[in-house]
Design a protein around this motif. Structure first.
Motif, mmCIF file in Angstrom:
data_model
loop_
_atom_site.group_PDB
_atom_site.id
_atom_site.type_symbol
_atom_site.label_atom_id
_atom_site.label_comp_id
_atom_site.label_asym_id
_atom_site.label_seq_id
_atom_site.Cartn_x
_atom_site.Cartn_y
_atom_site.Cartn_z
ATOM 1 N N LEU A 55 47.755 42.081 49.762
ATOM 2 C CA LEU A 55 48.807 41.782 48.799
ATOM 3 C C LEU A 55 48.238 41.335 47.462
ATOM 4 O O LEU A 55 48.725 41.746 46.396
ATOM 5 C CB LEU A 55 49.741 40.711 49.367
ATOM 6 N N SER A 56 47.204 40.504 47.500
ATOM 7 C CA SER A 56 46.574 40.066 46.245
ATOM 8 C C SER A 56 45.975 41.245 45.496
ATOM 9 O O SER A 56 46.125 41.362 44.271
ATOM 10 C CB SER A 56 45.496 39.020 46.538
ATOM 11 N N ALA A 57 45.311 42.131 46.227
ATOM 12 C CA ALA A 57 44.744 43.318 45.583
ATOM 13 C C ALA A 57 45.843 44.229 45.057
ATOM 14 O O ALA A 57 45.704 44.837 43.988
ATOM 15 C CB ALA A 57 43.860 44.073 46.575
ATOM 16 N N GLY A 58 46.972 44.334 45.808
ATOM 17 C CA GLY A 58 48.077 45.167 45.342
ATOM 18 C C GLY A 58 48.685 44.655 44.048
ATOM 19 O O GLY A 58 48.987 45.439 43.143
ATOM 20 N N VAL A 59 48.865 43.345 43.943
ATOM 21 C CA VAL A 59 49.416 42.763 42.713
ATOM 22 C C VAL A 59 48.466 42.990 41.541
ATOM 23 O O VAL A 59 48.891 43.311 40.424
ATOM 24 C CB VAL A 59 49.697 41.265 42.912
ATOM 25 N N ALA A 60 47.161 42.835 41.788
ATOM 26 C CA ALA A 60 46.188 43.034 40.708
ATOM 27 C C ALA A 60 46.115 44.497 40.279
ATOM 28 O O ALA A 60 46.073 44.802 39.083
ATOM 29 C CB ALA A 60 44.816 42.550 41.168
#
Length: 320
Positions: free
Chosen positions: A103-108
């Protein structure tokens, strides 16, 4: 036909009813969420590589000659490692960690999409010069945040080696993977946001709130404050990590002060030259005393007619 008619009905200045604003906000939020979901799904297939990208430099710094995946395989086979061990606690820890990292990578990765949607919603309400300044500050703020994140990524291995030197000799130091990743993300955010301080000062100066002379007079206090902040923000006690955060901010603070002083000189020179030919001059609404008006040759007030001869004002001898 309906879409073309709706486009024709739009106000050229971006004004629309509240319902239309809410509908546009909903559409842009849906597009942003779709982009985040898609990039998160893609990141799920590569979350192990993402974890290795952040943990391998730290493992190498603490004396490991193997990557995170190799250490995991070695520990699985014989349970022996030659350095600090990365562990996961709990049955749900691997799943929650994979979800958090993805999720963190997706937001970034989806940042260009949701930033564009945010700009598309805000931009119609801005004036032309406000749009110009906003684009300039966003264009400068994103690279500054990336630069701060890079400095954090560069100092973390050195910080890890210093921190592990406090371990008791002969003890097996285990690093919980979720705690380690939280520390890495927190350091990247702290470094990235702290690199935005000079940009914030420049924004306040361009807005006419903070003059450059005041910024120049704060340099001693700012150096001390930045140093204290760097000492608190970096968990390690070594001076390298602290200087890696404080040093670039010092340089950018003085650069921001120079930009502010240059902008103040430009503003003062423009005010001294007065308005341009196509600009309206400012009205002076300050009330003046009647005595001052008569002193510069204005018409005198009417007399009461008690004298032998009445003063004629504008060709008349009385109010009529």
């Amino acid at each position: 036909m309906l879409k073309s008619a709706r486009k024709k009905e739009k106000d050229p200045e971006g004004r629309m009813p509240l319902v239309e604003h809410l509908r546009e906000l909903r559409n842009r939020l849906v597009k942003s969420l779709i982009a985040i979901v898609v990039t998160t799904i893609v990141a799920v297939f590569f979350y192990k590589e993402i974890i290795e990208f952040f943990t391998n430099p730290i493992l190498e710094a603490v004396g490991c000659d193997r990557s995170f995946a190799e250490l995991a395989e070695l520990a699985k086979n014989n349970g022996e490692t030659k350095c600090a061990r990365i562990v996961q606690n709990g049955l749900l820890s691997p799943f929650t960690l994979a979800l958090t990292v993805s999720l963190s990578a997706g937001v970034a990765l989806a940042a260009p999409v949701w930033l564009y949607q945010l700009w598309g919603f805000v931009a119609p309400g801005l004036h032309r010069h406000e749009k110009k300044y906003s684009l300039a500050f966003v264009g400068a703020g994103f690279p500054l945040f990336l630069l701060g994140g890079y400095f954090a990524y560069w100092t973390l291995p050195k910080m890890a080696s210093v921190m592990l030197e406090f371990s008791i000799i002969g003890s097996d130091n285990q690093l919980p993977l979720d705690d380690l990743l939280q520390l890495i993300m927190r350091m990247i955010l702290v470094f990235g946001l702290s690199f935005e301080l000079p940009l914030l000062l420049v924004m306040l100066n361009f807005g006419g709130i903070l003059p450059g002379k005041k910024m120049a007079g704060w340099w001693r206090g700012m150096i001390m404050g930045i140093t204290v902040f760097a000492a608190i923000a970096t968990p390690s006690t070594d001076p390298i990590s602290m200087l890696a955060l404080a040093g670039p901010i010092w340089v950018m603070y003085f650069a921001a002060t120079a930009i502010a002083l240059t902008n103040d000189k430009r503003r003062a020179r423009r005010e001294a030259e007065g308005p341009a030919d196509d600009e309206a001059s400012e009205l002076d609404l300050t009330p003046e005393d009647i005595g001052e008006i008569e002193a510069v040759g204005a018409p005198r007030a009417l007399t009461d007619g008690s004298g032998p001869e009445r003063d004629r004002v504008n060709g008349y001898d009385d109010v009529t």
